[in-house]
Structure formats: structure tokens, C-alpha cells
Design a protein around this motif. Sequence first.
Motif, PDB file in Angstrom:
ATOM      1  N   ASP A   1      63.535  -3.887 -78.926  1.00 46.95           N
ATOM      2  CA  ASP A   1      64.870  -4.490 -78.913  1.00 46.95           C
ATOM      3  C   ASP A   1      64.675  -5.992 -78.739  1.00 46.95           C
ATOM      4  O   ASP A   1      64.380  -6.464 -77.641  1.00 46.95           O
ATOM      5  CB  ASP A   1      65.694  -3.900 -77.769  1.00 46.95           C
ATOM      6  CG  ASP A   1      67.078  -4.537 -77.659  1.00 46.95           C
ATOM      7  OD1 ASP A   1      67.435  -5.334 -78.552  1.00 46.95           O
ATOM      8  OD2 ASP A   1      67.775  -4.263 -76.671  1.00 46.95           O
ATOM      9  N   MET A   2      64.794  -6.729 -79.825  1.00 48.48           N
ATOM     10  CA  MET A   2      64.554  -8.170 -79.711  1.00 48.48           C
ATOM     11  C   MET A   2      65.530  -8.955 -80.571  1.00 48.48           C
ATOM     12  O   MET A   2      66.104  -8.440 -81.536  1.00 48.48           O
ATOM     13  CB  MET A   2      63.115  -8.523 -80.072  1.00 48.48           C
ATOM     14  CG  MET A   2      62.677  -8.225 -81.466  1.00 48.48           C
ATOM     15  SD  MET A   2      60.949  -8.721 -81.708  1.00 48.48           S
ATOM     16  CE  MET A   2      60.647  -8.032 -83.326  1.00 48.48           C
TER      17      MET A   2
ATOM     18  N   ARG B   1      63.713 -13.118 -77.837  1.00 50.06           N
ATOM     19  CA  ARG B   1      64.118 -12.477 -76.579  1.00 50.06           C
ATOM     20  C   ARG B   1      63.857 -10.976 -76.675  1.00 50.06           C
ATOM     21  O   ARG B   1      64.442 -10.290 -77.522  1.00 50.06           O
ATOM     22  CB  ARG B   1      65.592 -12.762 -76.289  1.00 50.06           C
ATOM     23  CG  ARG B   1      65.883 -14.249 -76.110  1.00 50.06           C
ATOM     24  CD  ARG B   1      67.369 -14.524 -75.921  1.00 50.06           C
ATOM     25  NE  ARG B   1      67.611 -15.952 -75.738  1.00 50.06           N
ATOM     26  CZ  ARG B   1      68.819 -16.498 -75.588  1.00 50.06           C
ATOM     27  NH1 ARG B   1      69.902 -15.707 -75.609  1.00 50.06           N
ATOM     28  NH2 ARG B   1      68.948 -17.795 -75.426  1.00 50.06           N
TER      29      ARG B   1
ATOM     30  N   SER C   1      61.350 -14.006 -72.514  1.00 56.53           N
ATOM     31  CA  SER C   1      61.567 -15.109 -73.453  1.00 56.53           C
ATOM     32  C   SER C   1      60.240 -15.637 -73.978  1.00 56.53           C
ATOM     33  O   SER C   1      59.373 -16.051 -73.205  1.00 56.53           O
ATOM     34  CB  SER C   1      62.327 -16.245 -72.764  1.00 56.53           C
ATOM     35  OG  SER C   1      62.353 -17.404 -73.574  1.00 56.53           O
TER      36      SER C   1
ATOM     37  N   TYR D   1      65.472 -10.437 -69.678  1.00 54.73           N
ATOM     38  CA  TYR D   1      64.759 -10.336 -70.944  1.00 54.73           C
ATOM     39  C   TYR D   1      63.524 -11.220 -70.875  1.00 54.73           C
ATOM     40  O   TYR D   1      63.431 -12.121 -70.036  1.00 54.73           O
ATOM     41  CB  TYR D   1      65.640 -10.704 -72.142  1.00 54.73           C
ATOM     42  CG  TYR D   1      66.147 -12.122 -72.161  1.00 54.73           C
ATOM     43  CD1 TYR D   1      65.393 -13.147 -72.732  1.00 54.73           C
ATOM     44  CD2 TYR D   1      67.397 -12.442 -71.632  1.00 54.73           C
ATOM     45  CE1 TYR D   1      65.856 -14.448 -72.762  1.00 54.73           C
ATOM     46  CE2 TYR D   1      67.869 -13.743 -71.660  1.00 54.73           C
ATOM     47  CZ  TYR D   1      67.097 -14.746 -72.225  1.00 54.73           C
ATOM     48  OH  TYR D   1      67.550 -16.026 -72.249  1.00 54.73           O
TER      49      TYR D   1
ATOM     50  N   ARG E   1      63.949  -7.241 -74.870  1.00 51.17           N
ATOM     51  CA  ARG E   1      64.719  -6.617 -73.793  1.00 51.17           C
ATOM     52  C   ARG E   1      64.159  -5.270 -73.332  1.00 51.17           C
ATOM     53  O   ARG E   1      64.572  -4.769 -72.314  1.00 51.17           O
ATOM     54  CB  ARG E   1      66.176  -6.443 -74.226  1.00 51.17           C
ATOM     55  CG  ARG E   1      66.826  -7.769 -74.585  1.00 51.17           C
ATOM     56  CD  ARG E   1      68.306  -7.647 -74.840  1.00 51.17           C
ATOM     57  NE  ARG E   1      68.863  -8.923 -75.271  1.00 51.17           N
ATOM     58  CZ  ARG E   1      69.200  -9.920 -74.461  1.00 51.17           C
ATOM     59  NH1 ARG E   1      69.061  -9.779 -73.156  1.00 51.17           N
ATOM     60  NH2 ARG E   1      69.680 -11.049 -74.943  1.00 51.17           N
ATOM     61  N   ASN E   2      63.249  -4.676 -74.056  1.00 43.08           N
ATOM     62  CA  ASN E   2      62.735  -3.373 -73.612  1.00 43.08           C
ATOM     63  C   ASN E   2      61.215  -3.322 -73.691  1.00 43.08           C
ATOM     64  O   ASN E   2      60.636  -2.247 -73.807  1.00 43.08           O
ATOM     65  CB  ASN E   2      63.338  -2.238 -74.448  1.00 43.08           C
ATOM     66  CG  ASN E   2      62.904  -2.299 -75.914  1.00 43.08           C
ATOM     67  OD1 ASN E   2      62.489  -3.348 -76.395  1.00 43.08           O
ATOM     68  ND2 ASN E   2      62.997  -1.174 -76.606  1.00 43.08           N
TER      69      ASN E   2
ATOM     70  N   ARG F   1      63.352  -8.464 -64.364  1.00 41.25           N
ATOM     71  CA  ARG F   1      63.931  -7.986 -65.611  1.00 41.25           C
ATOM     72  C   ARG F   1      65.267  -8.645 -65.928  1.00 41.25           C
ATOM     73  O   ARG F   1      66.131  -8.811 -65.093  1.00 41.25           O
ATOM     74  CB  ARG F   1      64.123  -6.468 -65.570  1.00 41.25           C
ATOM     75  CG  ARG F   1      64.557  -5.904 -66.916  1.00 41.25           C
ATOM     76  CD  ARG F   1      64.702  -4.390 -66.835  1.00 41.25           C
ATOM     77  NE  ARG F   1      63.443  -3.761 -66.502  1.00 41.25           N
ATOM     78  CZ  ARG F   1      62.470  -3.520 -67.378  1.00 41.25           C
ATOM     79  NH1 ARG F   1      62.616  -3.906 -68.624  1.00 41.25           N
ATOM     80  NH2 ARG F   1      61.370  -2.927 -67.000  1.00 41.25           N
TER      81      ARG F   1
END
Length: 302
Positions: free
Chosen positions: A252-253, A261, A229, A227, A263-264, A225
Motif C-alpha cells: 500500500d503505497m 509513502r 516516508s 507511514y 503504509r503496510n 507507525r
Amino acid sequence: MQAVFTCEGLSKRYRSVTALDGVSLTLEKGRIYGLVGNNGGGKTTLMRLIMGLGYPDSGKMTLLGESTPKGLREARRRVGAFIETPIYNGSVSGRANLEILCTLYGVKDRDMPRKMLEQVGLSDRGRQPVRHYSLGQRQRLGLAGAFAIQPELLVLDEPLNGLDPAGTKEVRELLLRLRQEQGATMLISSHNLAQLNLLATDYIILHRGRVVEEITGEELARQCRGYLSLRLEPGQGRAAYRALKDKWDALDMEQVEDEIRLRNYEGSHQALYGVLTKANVEVESLEPVGLSLEEYFTRLTR
């Protein structure tokens, strides 16, 4: 889940070299397993044993519900394989080679060679002698042979080797379609981890003949973990962002030129790839950033 292949304590030695050392694993129906490891780790040996191209020194295996020598031979007629370099008769055409293969496997559809040449992008080369094929074209022909029997299990050793970017994309989408439409299970080895990550639902990591880890794609993403890509073809960043936002508004990008990217995100990589494919967005690679796939596998095998 239904097991397509299982083995327990599988070992194989070549004189003083231990190629497999007590390997035990299960391949479940409809999953795509990425087989990862260094050269000499045992990947090709495992595939050869599955296909009966070698025999284990110890251990047992079950393939498509069969475990006796006779049953294993019959089960292998329902398995498509591409191991090391495909060997074909170079003096005859690609189509003629596939016709011979279909006869050996008892494929009744006489139009199958043409269909498979079309699926792997060799329609215009089907009547030319194989000796005139490039490496990438030979790889495609090998894949056509593996697909021709509509296999329940595909065993593919470096299937993307020698393919140009367009060919890689075509083969990748064909493999995903086989899984979706036919429920095929796949065991795929590749040194191209970025491309493998667009295919695999699970990973089996071999090192010095031993399984050091079995992990799902989702678990791997959590382990790495930082992010996620998504690198895209030039000029497609905004289209990708809109497609993903329409599907998952709460993501969440961030868009950085031709990179997205995430992130969640905790779903499957195949779901992401499917959304972008429907939006006609070309994905170059997909991998966790923070700890790369290569770094993760290197740490395990160090």
C-alpha cells in the motif's frame, strides 16, 4: 546468533561524572547497531572501552570470544575503529599514513592502502600531505584506516560527519557492502538519524550512561507507525514507485512527487534500500512519519 561483543555491568566514572552506569548488551554477528543518545550519554565512552582506550571501573566484557586482558588485546587487532577525530601525521601523505597503519596491524597485502583509498574516494589525494585535507577528506581517510584490516567488527563514532551528500552515499554503500560481503558487525553512533536509519538493523539508546532501550529497526517502525516516508532525489519518484511495485505488488503505497509513502510495509529498511539502489534510485532519507525518530528517542530520554 553468534555474539561478537558482550558486556555486563560495565561502568565508568570520570571524577564526579558517571559516563557509563551498569551497561549490559550484546552485539550479534552481521548486524548494524545504531548507537543513539544525547551528548554526554556515554556513546563515545562505550566505544573507547571496547577498543581499550580506557578501562572500566567495574563490569566485564567479551570481544570476539576473548575476555582476558591478553585475549582482548589480540581481539582488538581484528576490530576496525574510528573514534572521535582520526589522528594522522599531517606532514606525510594519506597513503603513507595507511601504510604505517597496515604495518602495525600486520596486513600482508601491500596494495591494501591503494585499495582503501580507492574505496573511500581518495585515489586522487592519496599522495598529498594530510594537512591539506578537508574535514570530509580526513573522515574518509579515517574510515579507510578502519576498513584496511578487513575487520570482523567496526566501531564508528560519527563516521558521516563532515561528508557532503555524495560522500555520505558512498560511505553508506561501502558499509552495507562490507556487511553483505564480509559479514562484518558494526556499532555506529550518529546524530543524523535519517541517514542512520538507512544503515541500522538495530538500535541501542543510551541516556545518562544507561541503556534505556534496545530495539530492532522493524520494531521501531511499528512503534512509530503512521507511514514510512522515502524521500528521493528530484525526478525519481516514478522510478522508485515502479521498482517497489515490481518487487512487492501488494504494498500500500502512494507517490507524492519525490516522496513514496508506505503504509503496510513490515520488512527491513535495508531491503527497501537495496531494491531502490538496484534501480539506480537515489534515496535522500527514510523514516517513519507519525512519530519521527527524533520524537521517539526524545520521549525515551525525557
